[in-house]
Design a protein around this motif. Structure first.
Motif, PDB file in Angstrom:
ATOM      1  N   LYS A   1       0.642  -1.149   0.025  1.00 32.86           N
ATOM      2  CA  LYS A   1       0.077  -0.148   0.173  1.00 32.86           C
ATOM      3  C   LYS A   1       0.732   1.550  -0.012  1.00 32.86           C
ATOM      4  O   LYS A   1       1.885   1.116   0.295  1.00 32.86           O
ATOM      5  N   GLY A   2       0.275   2.337  -0.340  1.00 32.10           N
ATOM      6  CA  GLY A   2       1.019   3.811  -0.275  1.00 32.10           C
ATOM      7  C   GLY A   2       1.845   3.945  -1.137  1.00 32.10           C
ATOM      8  O   GLY A   2       1.896   3.404  -2.091  1.00 32.10           O
ATOM      9  N   PRO A   3       2.769   4.773  -0.790  1.00 27.24           N
ATOM     10  CA  PRO A   3       4.084   5.024  -1.854  1.00 27.24           C
ATOM     11  C   PRO A   3       4.734   3.870  -2.245  1.00 27.24           C
ATOM     12  O   PRO A   3       5.349   3.870  -3.358  1.00 27.24           O
ATOM     13  N   GLU A   4       4.730   2.867  -1.477  1.00 24.76           N
ATOM     14  CA  GLU A   4       5.251   1.563  -1.888  1.00 24.76           C
ATOM     15  C   GLU A   4       4.938   1.158  -3.181  1.00 24.76           C
ATOM     16  O   GLU A   4       5.535   0.412  -4.006  1.00 24.76           O
ATOM     17  N   ILE A   5       3.805   1.339  -3.483  1.00 24.68           N
ATOM     18  CA  ILE A   5       3.149   0.917  -4.839  1.00 24.68           C
ATOM     19  C   ILE A   5       3.809   1.512  -5.951  1.00 24.68           C
ATOM     20  O   ILE A   5       4.197   0.738  -6.733  1.00 24.68           O
TER      21      ILE A   5
ATOM     22  N   ARG B   1     -10.743  10.270  -5.405  1.00 28.02           N
ATOM     23  CA  ARG B   1      -9.314  10.747  -6.145  1.00 28.02           C
ATOM     24  C   ARG B   1      -8.294  10.597  -5.324  1.00 28.02           C
ATOM     25  O   ARG B   1      -7.268  10.147  -5.528  1.00 28.02           O
ATOM     26  N   ARG B   2      -8.443  11.221  -3.744  1.00 25.74           N
ATOM     27  CA  ARG B   2      -7.468  11.046  -2.827  1.00 25.74           C
ATOM     28  C   ARG B   2      -6.917   9.649  -2.733  1.00 25.74           C
ATOM     29  O   ARG B   2      -5.734   9.110  -2.587  1.00 25.74           O
ATOM     30  N   VAL B   3      -7.535   8.504  -3.101  1.00 24.30           N
ATOM     31  CA  VAL B   3      -7.376   6.994  -3.057  1.00 24.30           C
ATOM     32  C   VAL B   3      -6.669   6.710  -4.174  1.00 24.30           C
ATOM     33  O   VAL B   3      -5.788   6.058  -4.275  1.00 24.30           O
TER      34      VAL B   3
ATOM     35  N   VAL C   1      -2.454  -0.102 -10.874  1.00 23.26           N
ATOM     36  CA  VAL C   1      -1.601  -1.575 -10.690  1.00 23.26           C
ATOM     37  C   VAL C   1      -2.110  -1.959  -9.337  1.00 23.26           C
ATOM     38  O   VAL C   1      -1.473  -2.895  -8.987  1.00 23.26           O
ATOM     39  N   ALA C   2      -3.020  -1.379  -8.879  1.00 27.01           N
ATOM     40  CA  ALA C   2      -3.519  -1.766  -7.451  1.00 27.01           C
ATOM     41  C   ALA C   2      -4.674  -1.537  -7.226  1.00 27.01           C
ATOM     42  O   ALA C   2      -5.571  -0.809  -8.006  1.00 27.01           O
ATOM     43  N   VAL C   3      -5.300  -2.399  -6.419  1.00 32.04           N
ATOM     44  CA  VAL C   3      -6.959  -2.448  -6.024  1.00 32.04           C
ATOM     45  C   VAL C   3      -7.248  -2.424  -4.688  1.00 32.04           C
ATOM     46  O   VAL C   3      -6.506  -2.945  -3.865  1.00 32.04           O
ATOM     47  N   PRO C   4      -8.049  -1.291  -4.155  1.00 31.94           N
ATOM     48  CA  PRO C   4      -8.244  -0.640  -2.968  1.00 31.94           C
ATOM     49  C   PRO C   4      -9.560  -1.369  -2.232  1.00 31.94           C
ATOM     50  O   PRO C   4     -10.486  -1.987  -2.886  1.00 31.94           O
TER      51      PRO C   4
ATOM     52  N   SER D   1     -16.533  -6.882   8.797  1.00 34.29           N
ATOM     53  CA  SER D   1     -15.878  -7.319   9.780  1.00 34.29           C
ATOM     54  C   SER D   1     -14.243  -6.877   9.955  1.00 34.29           C
ATOM     55  O   SER D   1     -13.795  -7.139  11.014  1.00 34.29           O
ATOM     56  N   LYS D   2     -13.843  -6.167   9.204  1.00 35.72           N
ATOM     57  CA  LYS D   2     -12.575  -5.524   9.019  1.00 35.72           C
ATOM     58  C   LYS D   2     -12.204  -4.321  10.061  1.00 35.72           C
ATOM     59  O   LYS D   2     -11.362  -4.009  10.512  1.00 35.72           O
ATOM     60  N   GLY D   3     -13.483  -3.696  10.169  1.00 38.25           N
ATOM     61  CA  GLY D   3     -13.500  -2.440  11.117  1.00 38.25           C
ATOM     62  C   GLY D   3     -13.278  -1.263  10.161  1.00 38.25           C
ATOM     63  O   GLY D   3     -13.682  -0.096  10.872  1.00 38.25           O
ATOM     64  N   SER D   4     -13.190  -1.168   8.796  1.00 40.79           N
ATOM     65  CA  SER D   4     -12.673  -0.145   8.026  1.00 40.79           C
ATOM     66  C   SER D   4     -14.159   0.239   7.330  1.00 40.79           C
ATOM     67  O   SER D   4     -15.228  -0.291   7.571  1.00 40.79           O
ATOM     68  N   ILE D   5     -14.022   1.451   6.782  1.00 39.48           N
ATOM     69  CA  ILE D   5     -15.162   1.731   5.877  1.00 39.48           C
ATOM     70  C   ILE D   5     -15.060   1.341   4.240  1.00 39.48           C
ATOM     71  O   ILE D   5     -13.796   1.254   4.080  1.00 39.48           O
ATOM     72  N   PRO D   6     -16.025   1.074   3.584  1.00 37.84           N
ATOM     73  CA  PRO D   6     -15.877   0.615   2.156  1.00 37.84           C
ATOM     74  C   PRO D   6     -15.055   1.896   1.586  1.00 37.84           C
ATOM     75  O   PRO D   6     -15.395   3.197   1.721  1.00 37.84           O
ATOM     76  N   VAL D   7     -14.346   1.388   0.580  1.00 40.10           N
ATOM     77  CA  VAL D   7     -13.726   2.405  -0.467  1.00 40.10           C
ATOM     78  C   VAL D   7     -14.535   2.941  -1.700  1.00 40.10           C
ATOM     79  O   VAL D   7     -14.104   4.078  -2.001  1.00 40.10           O
TER      80      VAL D   7
END
Ligand code: GAL
Length: 417
Positions: free
Chosen positions: A87-91, A118-120, A131-134, A333-339
């Motif tokens: 994730k993040g800048p490593e992508i 857009r921020r995502v 190249v990545a899927v959130p 179940s993960k605790g996050s909100i949908p992207v």
């Protein structure tokens, strides 16, 4: 990735992975705790139903540090998995080196440009190609509390840093651990980040860690952050060395500790233990950070394999991650909100509803902050150096504050080398 020599790189790429046969996909990730495993199981099931075989390569530990180390070794020896959690800048770092496959066609078919803020999406592209899927948006600046313990002690959850210290004192006197913290550098840096957000405020935090401004990195506010951070240590327990984050959350779940400051993957552990938000446990913004949203976005990337095209299994995996049903199931179940911006939040608990409101509010008021401790703000070289400096400071009272500020500056600027 600046540490790969061209020779190693050429070697890695020349022997680039064996193609996986047809319908199977090997996935490297670090979702191994109770809540995490439950969440990712949904995806494994969906892949199976679509006729694909998920080969699990889970590497537990240190919020992904061990997994990423393993991934580097595999990628450099020409044997990367088909998909991996990065994730993040490593992508960008992996993408610029040519390791990652584009998933533009899936993005086009599913209209990611319209579905993902857009921020995502800026994180997900290299040279304009997806190249990545959130998966999600995690809020890092949370405080989790055991409702029963707070009741017994007769205190309210602390909303400011001052309140934190007075509440912690009372909890300690009552014989509970006030603050659950595992003594791993990334957990310590998470706590440091949340204090920095409160003490420095969004603008100064941004200046220091995102703009990498030398003065902001050694300012009085940075000094104050370190002082508060060190003061918190007395409210942690002596068994913290080496304890992982989910065992640390268990202390709060079991009523041994009162509070933990951690991203909302901690909620996944409460839920996996059958606890209810608002009744058994409370979620409040980390003290002094109610207006801010420190974000952490999980994503998978796809590695190029022997074939020139992304395989059908890789494509299916990319597609399922943004499937509306999966977005609901996983994030519940993960605790996050949908992207995805179009997912109905009905059925999500109060913590998730608050998180969504906080995200929208922070986006509208310029209080969204890329998480420093979760690989969203700085690249890998800086991240590793920073963990080291913060941990050394926290664990040794003799380490000098001025010297630490200079080391923090050097760590953050390491990205530019
Ligand atoms: C983070 C990751 C979260 C999470 C946590 C602990 O890096 O983004 O999804 O579960 O590590 O493993």
């Amino acid at each position: 990735m600046k540490r790969f020599s061209p020779l190693i790189l050429a070697f890695g790429l020349a022997f680039s992975a064996q193609a996986s046969d047809g319908n199977d996909v090997e996935v490297l990730h670090w979702w191994t705790s109770g809540g995490e495993a439950r969440s990712v199981d949904t995806l494994k099931e969906m892949m199976k139903r679509e006729g694909h075989v998920w080969r699990d390569f889970a590497v537990a530990g240190r919020a992904g540090e061990s997994a990423i180390n393993t991934l580097r070794i595999r990628a450099l020896s020409g044997n990367p998995p088909d998909a991996a959690q990065i994730k993040g800048p490593e992508i960008q770092e992996w993408g610029k080196l040519g390791f990652l496959a584009s998933v533009d066609d899936v993005a086009k078919e599913q209209r990611w440009n319209e579905l993902v803020p857009r921020r995502v999406s800026d994180y997900l592209k290299v040279d304009g190609h997806y190249v990545a899927v959130p998966f999600n948006i995690h809020r890092v600046n949370w405080l989790w509390a055991n409702a029963d313990v707070l009741n017994k002690v007769g205190v309210q959850p602390p909303q400011t840093l001052d309140e934190f210290f007075s509440v912690a004192e009372k909890i300690k006197a009552a014989g509970y651990i006030p603050l659950a913290l595992g003594n791993e550098p990334w957990q310590e840096t998470t706590l440091f980040e949340l204090i920095a957000l409160a003490v420095m405020g969004t603008d100064e935090f941004h200046k220091a860690f995102i703009e990498q401004d030398s003065d902001a990195l050694t300012s009085n506010k940075m000094r104050e952050t370190l002082e508060v951070f060190r003061r918190m240590k007395q409210y942690t327990d002596i068994d913290s060395p080496g304890r992982n984050w989910s065992d640390t959350t268990s202390l709060v779940i079991d009523g041994k500790a009162a509070m933990q400051m951690m991203g909302d993957w901690a909620k996944g552990e409460f839920l996996a233990a059958g606890k209810q938000a608002g009744k058994d446990f409370l979620c409040i913004p980390a003290p002094g950070t109610a207006n801010q949203f420190s974000f952490n976005i999980d994503s998978f990337v796809f590695f190029k394999n022997g074939a020139t095209q992304t395989t059908e299994s890789q494509k299916m995996l990319a597609k399922l991650i943004l499937d509306p049903n999966f977005q609901r199931e996983f994030n519940l179940s993960k605790g996050s909100i949908p992207v995805r911006v179009d997912i109905d939040m009905a059925g999500f608990d109060a913590c998730a509803q608050d998180s969504m409101q906080a995200f929208l509010r922070a986006a509208a008021t310029d209080n969204l902050v890329a998480s420093l401790s979760h690989n969203m703000a700085i690249g890998r070289a800086s991240q590793i150096a920073l963990f080291d400096v913060i941990s050394r400071f926290f664990n040794d009272d003799n380490v000098d504050i001025d010297e630490t500020m200079r080391h923090i500056r050097a760590a953050v600027l390491a990205d530019r080398l």
